[in-house]
Design an enzyme around this catalytic site. Structure first.
Site, short mmCIF file in Angstrom:
data_model
loop_
_atom_site.label_atom_id
_atom_site.label_comp_id
_atom_site.label_asym_id
_atom_site.label_seq_id
_atom_site.Cartn_x
_atom_site.Cartn_y
_atom_site.Cartn_z
N HIS A 160 22.73 -12.64 -6.43
CA HIS A 160 22.32 -12.52 -7.82
C HIS A 160 20.93 -13.11 -7.99
CE1 HIS A 160 23.84 -16.68 -8.10
NE2 HIS A 160 23.18 -16.79 -9.25
N GLU A 165 19.33 -11.01 -15.47
CA GLU A 165 19.91 -11.36 -14.18
C GLU A 165 20.69 -10.16 -13.65
OE1 GLU A 165 23.14 -14.67 -12.50
OE2 GLU A 165 22.28 -14.86 -14.49
N HIS A 173 17.83 -15.13 -10.15
CA HIS A 173 17.48 -16.18 -11.12
C HIS A 173 16.09 -15.85 -11.66
CE1 HIS A 173 20.33 -19.64 -9.67
NE2 HIS A 173 20.97 -18.64 -10.23
N ASP A 214 27.53 -21.13 -10.60
CA ASP A 214 27.46 -20.41 -9.32
C ASP A 214 28.39 -21.05 -8.30
OD1 ASP A 214 25.52 -18.73 -10.31
OD2 ASP A 214 23.85 -19.86 -9.45
#
Ligand code: ZN
Length: 145
Positions: free
Chosen positions: A93, A47, A95, A106
């Site tokens: 970010h 990630e 996934h 999150d």
């Protein structure tokens, strides 16, 4: 040091309140979005996390912080290291599992880093991203050429 973390977290909340009242974001720059997707590809299967900053209401820059890349739980580290900037619009970010929805973690961290949070996911094509507000609700984000 837990006292320090608590202090910095409340500082972020104060900053978030100020930003919420003043900042209008009308879109995200297309080139930046392409770059974010490329960063997702590069980090895969890990990630990546980054901050997004805006200029004149358009998110146009990604801000990588040291030590924040390439771990599943890297998000919390990022948020505690966040610099105070009036131009921080939110975060991005990836996934790697391709699920374009915020996790419970999150949603817990979103409010600390601005109003808009982009999640990109495998396979990182131009369609594999979504934007969420700080409370985890899906929100529209115009792509600006
Ligand atoms: Zn996530």
């Amino acid at each position: 040091n837990s006292n320090l973390v608590t202090f910095s977290n409340s500082f972020f909340m104060v900053q978030h309140t100020i930003l919420s009242n003043t900042m209008t974001i009308r879109g995200i720059q297309q080139d930046l979005l392409s770059l974010l997707l490329q960063m997702g590809r590069d980090a895969h299967p890990n990630e990546f996390v980054a901050l997004l900053t805006e200029r004149r209401g358009v998110i146009d820059e990604v801000d990588l912080l040291p030590g924040t890349v390439a771990r599943e739980d890297s998000a919390s580290l990022l948020y505690d290291m966040m610099p105070l900037s009036t131009h921080v619009a939110g975060s991005c970010h990836s996934h790697p599992n391709g699920v374009l929805l915020p996790s419970n973690a999150d949603i817990r961290f979103f409010p600390r880093t601005g109003r808009f949070h982009v999640i990109i996911g495998y396979p990182y094509t131009e369609q594999d991203w979504r934007c969420f507000s700080s409370d985890g609700q899906h929100c529209r984000m115009e792509v600006v050429a």
